[in-house]
Design a protein around this motif. Structure first.
Motif, PDB file in Angstrom:
ATOM      1  N   HIS A  84      36.677  33.707  40.267  1.00 49.91           N
ATOM      2  CA  HIS A  84      35.822  34.716  39.647  1.00 49.91           C
ATOM      3  C   HIS A  84      34.374  34.641  40.105  1.00 49.91           C
ATOM      4  CE1 HIS A  84      38.156  37.502  37.425  1.00 49.91           C
ATOM      5  NE2 HIS A  84      39.065  36.533  37.327  1.00 49.91           N
ATOM      6  N   CYS A 111      41.622  39.439  27.372  1.00 51.34           N
ATOM      7  CA  CYS A 111      42.453  40.075  28.390  1.00 51.34           C
ATOM      8  C   CYS A 111      43.842  40.383  27.862  1.00 51.34           C
ATOM      9  CB  CYS A 111      42.508  39.198  29.633  1.00 51.34           C
ATOM     10  SG  CYS A 111      40.837  38.786  30.175  1.00 51.34           S
ATOM     11  N   HIS A 168      33.529  39.526  33.345  1.00 50.77           N
ATOM     12  CA  HIS A 168      33.744  38.262  34.057  1.00 50.77           C
ATOM     13  C   HIS A 168      32.437  37.662  34.563  1.00 50.77           C
ATOM     14  CE1 HIS A 168      37.875  39.877  33.888  1.00 50.77           C
ATOM     15  NE2 HIS A 168      38.238  38.604  33.874  1.00 50.77           N
ATOM     16  N   HIS A 175      41.512  40.468  43.647  1.00 52.28           N
ATOM     17  CA  HIS A 175      41.633  39.809  42.333  1.00 52.28           C
ATOM     18  C   HIS A 175      43.076  39.519  41.911  1.00 52.28           C
ATOM     19  CE1 HIS A 175      42.059  39.756  37.923  1.00 52.28           C
ATOM     20  NE2 HIS A 175      41.206  38.760  38.092  1.00 52.28           N
ATOM     21  N   HIS A 209      45.380  35.887  42.142  1.00 45.76           N
ATOM     22  CA  HIS A 209      45.944  35.271  40.929  1.00 45.76           C
ATOM     23  C   HIS A 209      47.447  35.008  41.085  1.00 45.76           C
ATOM     24  CE1 HIS A 209      43.045  34.861  37.664  1.00 45.76           C
ATOM     25  NE2 HIS A 209      42.473  35.983  38.043  1.00 45.76           N
ATOM     26  N   HIS A 256      40.508  44.266  31.300  1.00 40.92           N
ATOM     27  CA  HIS A 256      41.042  44.437  32.649  1.00 40.92           C
ATOM     28  C   HIS A 256      41.348  45.905  32.928  1.00 40.92           C
ATOM     29  CE1 HIS A 256      41.801  40.387  34.440  1.00 40.92           C
ATOM     30  NE2 HIS A 256      41.286  40.090  33.267  1.00 40.92           N
ATOM     31  N   HIS A 315      39.782  33.888  27.904  1.00 36.23           N
ATOM     32  CA  HIS A 315      40.477  34.850  28.755  1.00 36.23           C
ATOM     33  C   HIS A 315      41.618  35.511  28.006  1.00 36.23           C
ATOM     34  CE1 HIS A 315      42.284  36.517  32.459  1.00 36.23           C
ATOM     35  NE2 HIS A 315      41.010  36.721  32.675  1.00 36.23           N
TER      36      HIS A 315
HETATM   37 CU1  C2O Z   1      40.234  38.333  33.475  1.00 33.03          CU
HETATM   38 CU2  C2O Z   1      40.963  37.013  37.005  1.00 33.03          CU
HETATM   39  O1  C2O Z   1      40.915  37.788  35.276  1.00 33.03           O
END
Ligand code: C2O
Length: 360
Positions: free
Chosen positions: A288, A101, A129, A254, A258, A120, A97
């Protein structure tokens, strides 16, 4: 696409992130996949009974399935004990990740050789993802010798599924770094925003549930009528993640989920509230899996069937990423392969979609 030989230390935060702090992170593998790594092109699992269809179930309904929980915990425990450099280790699985990201690679296109590659806030979000969860699930299954193993999904789009699922509150699936006031039975706040991070009062559960359903309706239906709105903007080579905006579902549920889970007393809301650390929390993969499911639901609601792509655009369809598969081989996957979920031999146990009736 990323250039694998360019892995470098990077910042824990991307430029427009809501976080006030950042630090340098190095998520590169100890022996980088540099030079001419041996890479295979992705192949789908065989469409026969040789690869059973893995059924992903809602996490909140698994609390009593002891056999399943024992398997899932065992697989995660094995992952956590692997040497940290092993591509199947919990550590490396989480670092994927950070690599993709936080911009640890530069882009492969010659003209963009100093521009970070990031997945992202653009049309790369859902395809990347999907593969990430897919390989993680197959690796877990492989580690316990079970080719039917499937990850659960966090069904926060149903009222019963809104709190953090109990199975993620113990054993190997627990993570200390979460906001204490958001532990069960608090329902998730899909409208959570960074300015609520240090707040005051939260609405009563029934009110929050209604807000969640209304916002899901908006982000899945009324405000997501076109692929550009749902999937995110069309990132072109040379752009560093800053095209004109993320898709509705990437923003919420999303991002909001988080941030809501992450521990606001940690400098960067670790684990779930920050890109570089999010996948250290096992709950990441259930979050995810649900987003992956919501992508499939969105496609069904908006008439995209089979392999019909949202964008008939080679710059999207031929974008690619790299993952280690369950045999620890490095595999190149293309966006065009991500589109038809059925070809991956997993499926989601169907549940009601109460937000479809939550038209404001
Ligand atoms: Cu790459 Cu929930 O993120």
């Amino acid at each position: 696409s990323p250039n694998l030989s360019t892995c470098h230390p990077t910042s824990s935060q991307i430029p427009d992130s809501p976080h006030k702090k950042s630090h340098e992170v190095n998520c590169c593998p100890a022996s980088p996949d540099s030079g001419e790594p041996i890479v295979r092109d992705f192949q789908f699992p065989s469409p026969s009974s040789a690869s059973p269809v893995r059924i992903r179930r809602p996490a909140h309904r698994l609390a009593l399935d002891r056999e399943y929980l024992a398997k899932y915990n065992k697989a995660v425990a094995i992952m956590k004990r692997l040497p940290p450099d092993h591509p199947h280790s919990w550590h490396r699985q989480a670092q994927i990740h950070c690599l993709y990201c936080n911009g640890a690679y530069y882009q492969a296109a010659a003209a963009a050789a100093d521009v970070p590659f990031m997945v992202h806030e653009s049309w790369l979000f859902f395809p990347f993802h999907r593969f990430y969860v897919y390989f993680h699930e197959r690796i877990l299954g492989k580690l316990i010798g079970d080719d039917t193993f499937a990850l659960p999904y966090w069904n926060y789009d149903s009222p019963d599924g809104m709190p953090i699922p109990d199975i993620y509150m113990k054993g190997e699936l627990h993570d200390m770094k979460r906001a204490t006031r958001h532990l069960p039975p608090a329902p998730v706040a899909i409208d959570y925003t960074p300015d609520k991070l240090d707040l005051s009062d939260e609405p009563p559960a029934a009110e929050q549930t209604a807000t969640n359903l209304a916002l899901l309706y908006q982000h899945m239906v009324s405000g997501a009528s076109k692929p550009e709105l749902f999937m995110g903007c069309k990132l072109r080579p040379g752009e560093d993640g800053a095209c004109s905006g993320m898709g509705t579902a990437e923003a919420a549920p999303h991002n909001s989920v988080h941030l809501w889970v992450g521990d606001a007393s940690m400098p960067e809301y670790e684990d779930m509230g920050t890109l570089y650390a999010a996948a250290r929390d096992p709950l990441f993969f259930a979050h995810h899996a649900n987003l992956d499911r919501l992508w499939a639901v969105w496609r069904r609601l908006h008439g995209y069937h089979g392999s019909r792509p949202e964008f008939d655009d080679p710059q999207w369809l031929d974008s690619h990423f790299y993952f280690h598969d369950e045999n620890a081989d490095l595999v190149r996957v293309r966006v065009r392969d991500a589109i038809d979920m059925d070809r991956f031999r997993y499926a989601y146990e169907e549940v009601d979609l109460p937000w479809l009736d939550a038209r404001p």
